[in-house]
Write an enzyme that holds these catalytic residues in place. Structure first.
Site, PDB file in Angstrom:
ATOM      1  N   ASP A  28     -13.023  13.938 -13.964  1.00  0.00           N
ATOM      2  CA  ASP A  28     -13.541  14.519 -13.212  1.00  0.00           C
ATOM      3  C   ASP A  28     -14.778  14.489 -12.223  1.00  0.00           C
ATOM      4  O   ASP A  28     -14.553  14.176 -10.883  1.00  0.00           O
ATOM      5  CB  ASP A  28     -13.507  15.835 -12.894  1.00  0.00           C
ATOM      6  CG  ASP A  28     -11.815  16.377 -13.463  1.00  0.00           C
ATOM      7  OD1 ASP A  28     -11.238  15.843 -12.214  1.00  0.00           O
ATOM      8  OD2 ASP A  28     -11.489  17.697 -13.955  1.00  0.00           O
ATOM      9  N   LYS A  36     -20.955  20.682 -19.838  1.00  0.00           N
ATOM     10  CA  LYS A  36     -19.429  19.225 -19.047  1.00  0.00           C
ATOM     11  C   LYS A  36     -20.142  17.947 -19.208  1.00  0.00           C
ATOM     12  O   LYS A  36     -20.405  17.254 -19.942  1.00  0.00           O
ATOM     13  CB  LYS A  36     -19.093  20.178 -18.203  1.00  0.00           C
ATOM     14  CG  LYS A  36     -18.740  21.692 -17.587  1.00  0.00           C
ATOM     15  CD  LYS A  36     -17.191  21.814 -17.944  1.00  0.00           C
ATOM     16  CE  LYS A  36     -16.779  21.465 -16.927  1.00  0.00           C
ATOM     17  NZ  LYS A  36     -15.500  21.677 -17.098  1.00  0.00           N
ATOM     18  N   TRP A  90     -10.386   9.509 -15.185  1.00  0.00           N
ATOM     19  CA  TRP A  90      -9.928  10.613 -16.242  1.00  0.00           C
ATOM     20  C   TRP A  90     -11.144  11.494 -15.855  1.00  0.00           C
ATOM     21  O   TRP A  90     -11.104  12.852 -16.249  1.00  0.00           O
ATOM     22  CB  TRP A  90     -10.156   9.655 -17.950  1.00  0.00           C
ATOM     23  CG  TRP A  90     -10.172  11.677 -18.542  1.00  0.00           C
ATOM     24  CD1 TRP A  90      -9.233  11.724 -19.237  1.00  0.00           C
ATOM     25  CD2 TRP A  90     -11.158  11.987 -19.415  1.00  0.00           C
ATOM     26  NE1 TRP A  90      -9.622  13.246 -19.793  1.00  0.00           N
ATOM     27  CE2 TRP A  90     -10.831  13.303 -20.245  1.00  0.00           C
ATOM     28  CE3 TRP A  90     -12.842  11.468 -19.223  1.00  0.00           C
ATOM     29  CZ2 TRP A  90     -12.360  13.502 -20.698  1.00  0.00           C
ATOM     30  CZ3 TRP A  90     -13.351  12.627 -19.631  1.00  0.00           C
ATOM     31  CH2 TRP A  90     -13.255  12.971 -20.875  1.00  0.00           C
ATOM     32  N   ARG A 133      -4.513  29.596  -9.931  1.00  0.00           N
ATOM     33  CA  ARG A 133      -3.884  28.382  -9.705  1.00  0.00           C
ATOM     34  C   ARG A 133      -2.509  27.822 -10.460  1.00  0.00           C
ATOM     35  O   ARG A 133      -2.367  26.555 -11.866  1.00  0.00           O
ATOM     36  CB  ARG A 133      -5.539  27.297  -9.543  1.00  0.00           C
ATOM     37  CG  ARG A 133      -5.141  26.231  -9.551  1.00  0.00           C
ATOM     38  CD  ARG A 133      -6.378  25.274 -10.042  1.00  0.00           C
ATOM     39  NE  ARG A 133      -6.133  24.247 -11.375  1.00  0.00           N
ATOM     40  CZ  ARG A 133      -6.294  22.906 -11.404  1.00  0.00           C
ATOM     41  NH1 ARG A 133      -7.401  23.227 -10.971  1.00  0.00           N
ATOM     42  NH2 ARG A 133      -6.444  23.062 -13.049  1.00  0.00           N
TER      43      ARG A 133
HETATM   44  C1  GLC Z   1     -11.051  18.951 -17.381  1.00  0.00           C
HETATM   45  C2  GLC Z   1      -9.503  18.408 -16.480  1.00  0.00           C
HETATM   46  C3  GLC Z   1      -9.544  17.551 -16.846  1.00  0.00           C
HETATM   47  C4  GLC Z   1     -10.784  16.023 -17.056  1.00  0.00           C
HETATM   48  C5  GLC Z   1     -11.547  16.794 -17.809  1.00  0.00           C
HETATM   49  C6  GLC Z   1     -12.222  15.687 -17.960  1.00  0.00           C
HETATM   50  O1  GLC Z   1     -10.461  18.821 -19.123  1.00  0.00           O
HETATM   51  O2  GLC Z   1      -8.641  19.447 -17.503  1.00  0.00           O
HETATM   52  O3  GLC Z   1      -7.774  16.364 -16.151  1.00  0.00           O
HETATM   53  O4  GLC Z   1      -9.847  14.874 -17.759  1.00  0.00           O
HETATM   54  O5  GLC Z   1     -11.982  17.917 -17.832  1.00  0.00           O
HETATM   55  O6  GLC Z   1     -13.370  15.720 -16.782  1.00  0.00           O
END
Ligand code: GLC
Length: 820
Positions: free
Chosen positions: A509, A649, A507, A354
């Site tokens: 995701d 996450k 921010w 990617r």
């Molecule tokens: C990952 C992504 C980033 C995003 C973060 C939170 O680090 O690369 O773009 O802001 O996750 O979801």
């Protein structure tokens, strides 16, 4: 449990217990040729792009882990016993051998003591040339003469990662290898000019054609059927087979014969590089020139060291916090620079499929290193400006090459994956991440504050949706105009509360609010507006429209997002609040509370209460969780976060990236103890002796650490490529230590624990050096009482001391006394 230690005098992390639980990686190369390798020499090399121009192959996420790699095998030709300097892949028991891996800045040293032979393999790439040098040294510590075979081995890749993994029909039968003049050349015949080489040189053989040398160009001949890198037949047998072929899988397999008297030493090189046999010859002549001591290699290695030293010396700190010193003076800047260079596409997790820039990630990364790498920051900013649409949003993920004039290809190969047409590259509003382009504005402004490059604001660049790759042109406007379009887009895309829409994501995701509203984006808009208006005023431009907008954004944020206890995270499309006291799950979020303060939109009272909630609900000994409580059931109106396991996450893990926002927010509020408590919790080197919990590298921030809801609470994942790298550096240096470049002055405005008696910083800014000593005799957290520059009193403003720009080349003493 520990596996190693920080050797700060050499700027190395030393792994002295080699069987670390997961891959501990590092990067080599700072320009076009780059590689990522583990503590056992597993990894891969690429030229410019890990997606389109792989040089060596890697089998990611596999077992055994980290295979293949760039290996040096040693064989005792009397006993037939053999081993690798990097422990794996042969993997002698650590009881019988001593292995050390030294991760340095853009180099790795693998050291081994086995069977009374002391060996070392250093991997690095000279600043000037696209060649990977394997600098191998051997010493005979026994009292008898030793006859050894030394093998260099690496497996070549087909360039394009897709055809290296999926359809071998063309690549496998259209690439060949040959050996001549001591150089293995791999010809990717199906490509225009696709060549790689592998060669060797040794100190005692000026001709470069070691008599007892032999080779294999074919992987399967070197390894042998039903074998692996652990027991290659060529090593076991003590001889290569001289294989090469048109078609097949190719390798660099070279054997050199070495004889060592008791106490005798030798040094030899393997060179792996981009280009054909002639390029290999030139590199061998340059670096292997039979001086006996390889001084050109030493010079190149020293130049690499100087390159990093110069960068690091632009900002060096001495504080009472040893962990902070180690991180800021060495590893944190290194990680931040690596992020900008590799822009999150080359690691053991992002394995190169990617290539391209993530709009928000690159915008933030570029903001963190304008002092140490202004050229790269600027290059990234320009690429991002070209990835902006006339509508004012950024392309979430794009390849900067799309917006360069395209050369006409020599021929069209059927193996090439079709390139999307210009219109296919420009995604629509459904795929817009509402925060993406907003980050670019502060990055541009910080770049100008650092460098004084005010002219940048008036440079013209084309917009992505108007660009024609055939002519290399498109509708161009100034950087200043690009910024206006970004702000206008966010001002337009608002929901019923007057808060910015979350769109595909903000921010976070995994928070996919669509037409719902995002506090994060509104606060970010406020922050971007403040930066933009500051720059505009400095440039003497009328921005009353944007000043009014700033006030409007602030009002709607206070009105709609302050919920009486902390700041609400947003609203779903149907109007449900997220991150507010009524929520059962996802009650408190980091983003809205930290950004309320960082953006300058929150009042100090609300800000303090909000950060108290962060401390109360989100603090853990390994850092701050992203939210609390974790989501337990899918709720697609909230987003993908509800489909992530609890504690991993974005779903209530200790997501590292927003942690520094909390340090900065506490510093703005003046609570130095709190800022430092949060800093220390996340600090990787603070966990050096907790590897049984952390697992990952203690010299790197990781993307996230499993939260308390997860069975592996405290385990860190995904090192190097994370926005926490740059943000930790930014928050610690600019907010905690408080050294902030302005347009015309350098601010000193620290917020430290009251127990700190003093600290000092050496900062290079606009070609002058500032030796800043901060004394804290009254044990305060914040507040500058006195400041002297070279003995003269300096103005103290609301943002601390303001040191006027000094003459380029000057060395300046700044003495700051803190006090209420
Ligand atoms: C990952 C992504 C980033 C995003 C973060 C939170 O680090 O690369 O773009 O802001 O996750 O979801």
């Amino acid at each position: 449990m520990k596996y190693g230690y920080f050797d700060n005098s050499r700027r190395e992390y030393v792994i002295d217990r080699i069987d670390v639980p997961v891959s501990w990686t590092n990067y080599i190369g700072v320009k076009d040729l780059c590689g990522v390798f583990s503590h056992t020499a597993g990894g891969y090399l690429f030229y410019k792009s890990p997606e389109y121009h792989r040089i060596t192959r890697f089998r990611p996420n596999g077992v055994p882990m980290d295979r293949p790699g760039h290996y040096v095998y040693i064989r005792d030709d009397e006993t037939g016993d053999y081993w690798t300097l990097s422990w794996q892949p042969v993997g002698k028991s650590p009881d019988s051998a001593r292995y050390t891996c030294r991760h340095g800045l853009s180099y790795i040293k693998y050291q081994c003591e086995y069977a009374s032979i002391r060996g070392e393999q250093t991997l690095f790439i000279p600043l000037e040339d696209p060649v990977e040098i394997w600098d191998v040294r051997l010493r005979n510590d026994s009292d008898r003469k030793r006859r050894l075979s030394v093998y260099g081995y690496a497996e070549f890749s087909f360039h394009h990662i897709q055809i290296d993994n999926q359809n071998f029909q063309m690549s496998l039968y259209a690439s060949g290898s040959s050996h001549q003049d001591g150089i293995i050349e791999v010809d990717l015949f199906y490509e225009d000019g696709g060549f790689q080489y592998f060669t060797a040189a040794d100190a005692n053989d000026e001709s470069g054609t070691n008599e007892a040398a032999c080779f294999d160009c074919l992987r399967d001949a070197f390894i042998g059927p039903y074998r692996s890198e652990t027991n290659p037949i060529a090593v076991e047998r003590g001889a290569c087979s001289g294989s090469s072929e048109l078609g097949g899988n190719h390798c660099g397999g070279l054997r050199r014969a070495v004889e060592l008297e008791p106490g005798g030493e030798t040094r030899l090189l393997f060179l792996l590089g981009e280009g054909n046999r002639e390029a290999g010859k030139a590199m061998r002549a340059k670096y292997g020139a039979g001086t006996g001591a390889f001084s050109p290699v030493d010079a190149a290695f020293k130049a690499l060291g100087d390159f990093w030293k110069e960068k690091l010396e632009k900002l060096q700190v001495s504080t009472p916090n040893e962990g902070m010193n180690t991180m800021l003076n060495i590893w944190n800047l290194y990680q931040a620079e690596i992020n900008v260079l590799f822009s999150r596409f080359a690691s053991f997790i992002e394995v190169g499929g990617r290539t391209g820039l993530g709009y928000r990630d690159t915008s933030q990364d570029a903001m963190m290193i304008p002092h140490s790498n202004p050229e790269k920051s600027r290059q990234r900013l320009v690429q991002l400006l070209k990835g902006l649409t006339t509508a004012g949003y950024g392309l979430h993920l794009f390849n900067p090459e799309w917006f360069e004039k395209q050369p006409v290809p020599a021929f069209n190969s059927p193996t090439v994956v079709p390139v999307p047409s210009v219109s296919q590259r420009i995604h629509g509003i459904a795929d817009v991440c509402a925060d993406d382009a907003l980050w670019l504005i502060p990055s541009i402004v910080e770049y100008i504050r650092e460098t004084g490059d005010f002219g940048f604001a008036d440079e013209k660049y084309p917009y992505a949706d108007t660009f024609d790759p055939a002519t290399g042109e498109g509708m161009s406007e100034t950087v200043f105009d690009h910024m206006k379009r970004i702000l206008d887009f966010s001002a337009r895309e608002i929901g019923p509360h007057g808060i910015c829409k979350g769109l595909r994501a903000d921010w976070n995701d995994c928070l996919n609010l669509g037409g719902g509203e995002s506090a994060m984006v509104s606060f970010l808009l406020h922050w971007a507006l403040t930066h933009f208006c500051g720059l505009a005023r400095r440039l003497g431009r009328d921005v009353s429209r944007y000043e009014e907008l700033t006030a409007r954004v602030r009002e709607s944020c206070e009105r709609e997002l302050w919920n009486g206890s902390w700041y609400t995270r947003g609203f779903t499309a149907s109007g449900r609040a997220i991150g507010s006291p009524d929520c059962k799950e996802g009650r408190v979020f980091m983003e809205s509370n930290t950004w309320a303060i960082l953006s300058g939109a929150a009042s100090p009272e609300h800000g303090k209460a909000a950060m108290d909630a962060v401390d109360q609900y989100l603090y853990t000994p390994y850092g701050l969780k992203l939210c609390d409580p974790a989501y337990s059931e899918p709720d697609d109106e909230v987003g993908f976060v509800t489909r992530v396991y609890k504690g991993l996450k974005e779903n209530a893990a200790i997501f590292s990236h927003p942690n520094p926002w909390a340090w900065a927010a506490e510093a703005v509020l003046g609570r130095g103890d709190r800022a430092m408590k949060f800093y220390d919790a996340l600090c990787p080197c603070g966990q050096n002796d907790k590897i049984e919990v952390r697992k990952a590298e203690p010299y790197m921030y990781c993307q996230f650490i499993a939260g308390p809801d997860h069975s592996a609470f405290g385990r860190a994942h995904h090192p190097f490529m994370t926005g926490s790298a740059g943000w930790s550096y930014f928050a610690a240096t600019r907010y905690i230590l408080g050294i902030r470049p302005g347009f015309d002055s350098l601010a000193v405005d620290p917020c430290i624990p009251p127990s700190w008696p003093s600290f000092s910083v050496r900062r290079l800014w606009r070609d002058a050096v500032y030796h800043v000593t901060v004394k804290n005799p009254h044990n305060v957290s914040k507040g500058v009482k006195e400041c002297r520059l070279n003995g003269q009193d300096v103005k103290i403003g609301s943002m601390g001391a303001e040191i006027p720009i000094q003459r380029p080349g000057s060395e300046n003493q700044v003495m700051v006394v803190m006090g209420a």
